[in-house]
Motif scaffolding. Structure first.
Motif, PDB file in Angstrom:
ATOM      1  N   LYS A 121       0.839  -1.198   0.000  1.00  0.00           N
ATOM      2  CA  LYS A 121       0.000   0.000   0.000  1.00  0.00           C
ATOM      3  C   LYS A 121       0.876   1.250   0.000  1.00  0.00           C
ATOM      4  CE  LYS A 121      -3.837  -2.388   0.352  1.00  0.00           C
ATOM      5  NZ  LYS A 121      -3.246  -3.738   0.270  1.00  0.00           N
ATOM      6  N   ARG A 122       0.514   2.209  -0.854  1.00  0.00           N
ATOM      7  CA  ARG A 122       1.213   3.492  -0.873  1.00  0.00           C
ATOM      8  C   ARG A 122       0.370   4.492  -0.089  1.00  0.00           C
ATOM      9  NH1 ARG A 122       0.979   2.076  -5.820  1.00  0.00           N
ATOM     10  NH2 ARG A 122      -0.261   3.846  -6.546  1.00  0.00           N
ATOM     11  N   ARG A 123       0.747   4.712   1.148  1.00  0.00           N
ATOM     12  CA  ARG A 123       0.004   5.650   1.986  1.00  0.00           C
ATOM     13  C   ARG A 123       0.666   7.019   1.918  1.00  0.00           C
ATOM     14  NH1 ARG A 123      -0.008   0.727   4.628  1.00  0.00           N
ATOM     15  NH2 ARG A 123      -2.092  -0.072   5.140  1.00  0.00           N
TER      16      ARG A 123
ATOM     17  N   VAL B 257       4.414  11.299   0.716  1.00  0.00           N
ATOM     18  CA  VAL B 257       4.146   9.861   0.647  1.00  0.00           C
ATOM     19  C   VAL B 257       4.861   9.170   1.797  1.00  0.00           C
ATOM     20  CG1 VAL B 257       4.456   7.751  -0.709  1.00  0.00           C
ATOM     21  CG2 VAL B 257       3.794   9.879  -1.845  1.00  0.00           C
TER      22      VAL B 257
ATOM     23  N   GLN C  80      -4.744   8.329  -3.131  1.00  0.00           N
ATOM     24  CA  GLN C  80      -4.481   8.962  -1.838  1.00  0.00           C
ATOM     25  C   GLN C  80      -5.417  10.130  -1.553  1.00  0.00           C
ATOM     26  OE1 GLN C  80      -0.281   9.824  -1.395  1.00  0.00           O
ATOM     27  NE2 GLN C  80       0.264   7.658  -1.381  1.00  0.00           N
ATOM     28  N   SER C  81      -5.965  10.748  -2.593  1.00  0.00           N
ATOM     29  CA  SER C  81      -6.909  11.843  -2.384  1.00  0.00           C
ATOM     30  C   SER C  81      -8.322  11.337  -2.125  1.00  0.00           C
ATOM     31  CB  SER C  81      -6.919  12.764  -3.606  1.00  0.00           C
ATOM     32  OG  SER C  81      -7.402  12.064  -4.748  1.00  0.00           O
ATOM     33  N   LYS C  82      -8.500  10.005  -2.197  1.00  0.00           N
ATOM     34  CA  LYS C  82      -9.804   9.365  -1.968  1.00  0.00           C
ATOM     35  C   LYS C  82     -10.843   9.742  -3.023  1.00  0.00           C
ATOM     36  CE  LYS C  82      -8.070   7.702   1.818  1.00  0.00           C
ATOM     37  NZ  LYS C  82      -7.586   6.301   1.854  1.00  0.00           N
TER      38      LYS C  82
ATOM     39  N   THR D  59      -1.351   7.421  -8.153  1.00  0.00           N
ATOM     40  CA  THR D  59      -1.182   7.520  -6.707  1.00  0.00           C
ATOM     41  C   THR D  59      -2.052   8.628  -6.126  1.00  0.00           C
ATOM     42  OG1 THR D  59       1.090   6.710  -6.888  1.00  0.00           O
ATOM     43  CG2 THR D  59       0.499   7.839  -4.851  1.00  0.00           C
TER      44      THR D  59
END
Length: 287
Positions: free
Chosen positions: A41-43, A109, A208-210, A204
């Protein structure tokens, strides 16, 4: 068997065999809805504005470089040497955007650039998934290309075998610095630049911005954007294949957690396309 019947038979066989293989892989969970459950997972906190900032920086960079090399001429006046200059100028103009992406990813990130996809510990996974894409995504891409070309030919529409402008220019040039420059640009530079921008930033940021909740949705939207950016340099019949390829590129990025995976797969695809283009009957003999 006439040529049209032979083409139809080939398209039907490609569809049946390719569809069966894809269905089997999907059922095995490799490409299905649960394909990314065990993926890295790229959080982080990349926002949806980040890709647009990167695009703005990209346009400024390309405009700055374009002011030195001039605007590219129409395709019918484009020489192989001029195509090489245009490609290198485009990639040079993208450097400020790449720098912005790397700085921004390093800041927000989780894990910095390692978490973004530049972790050397994932090198093995990157190679494995690039090879997986080579035996799945690339044949599927070529199958889509063959089907679209056949349909367009039956409709009386223009569907050239070499559907990318840079490939056409390569076939017009003998073996020398210009052709080698075009090859290096297509196989080395383009995958690095495009994968950093599209998979690294767009895909990405969408996750990540949902804006989207699943990797497949991010892959799909990114693939639409990727395809649209090729409208000016690729014929219409190439666009569905480019979209298909982009799905594969996005998939190997998510599964491997490494940007090297789509870069390698992209390079392999471009290399295969060059080999095919240079060996078509209409290709001039090497000098």
């Amino acid at each position: 068997m006439d040529q049209d019947t032979g083409q139809l038979y080939g398209v039907v066989m490609i569809t049946i065999v390719g569809g069966s293989i894809l269905a089997a892989i999907w059922r095995a969970g490799v490409f299905g809805p649960r394909a990314f459950e065990a993926a890295p997972k790229r959080r982080g906190a990349l926002g949806l504005f980040d890709p647009f900032v990167a695009v703005a920086v990209l346009l400024v960079g390309m405009a700055a470089v374009g002011s030195f090399v001039g605007q590219p001429p129409p395709e019918d006046q484009m020489t192989p040497r001029r195509m090489f200059i245009t490609m290198v100028a485009t990639q040079a103009g993208a450097l400020p955007a790449i720098v912005y992406i790397l700085i921004r990813a390093g800041m927000v990130v989780e894990g910095g650039l390692l978490g973004f996809g530049f972790d050397p510990r994932r090198f093995g996974a990157a190679v494995r998934y690039a090879l997986l894409g080579t035996v799945t995504a690339i044949p599927l891409t070529m199958a889509v290309s063959a089907i679209v070309m056949f349909v367009m030919q039956q409709l009386g529409l223009d569907a050239p075998q070499i559907a990318h402008e840079a490939l056409r220019k390569m076939t017009e040039e003998g073996w020398g610095p210009t052709r080698w420059g075009l090859i290096i640009s297509a196989v080395v530079l383009a995958p690095i630049v495009e994968e950093t921008i599209f998979r690294g930033m767009w895909q990405t940021a969408l996750l990540q911005s949902k804006v989207v909740l699943t990797p497949w949705a991010a892959i799909g939207i990114t693939s639409v954007i990727f395809t649209l950016t090729h409208v000016q340099i690729a014929n219409l019949n190439a666009l569905p294949a480019l979209f298909t390829l982009s799905l594969g590129l996005g998939y190997v990025y998510e599964r491997s957690g490494s940007l090297l995976a789509p870069m390698l797969l992209h390079a392999i695809f471009n290399g295969l396309q060059i080999i095919i283009a240079l060996n078509l009957p209409q290709t001039p003999a090497a000098s």
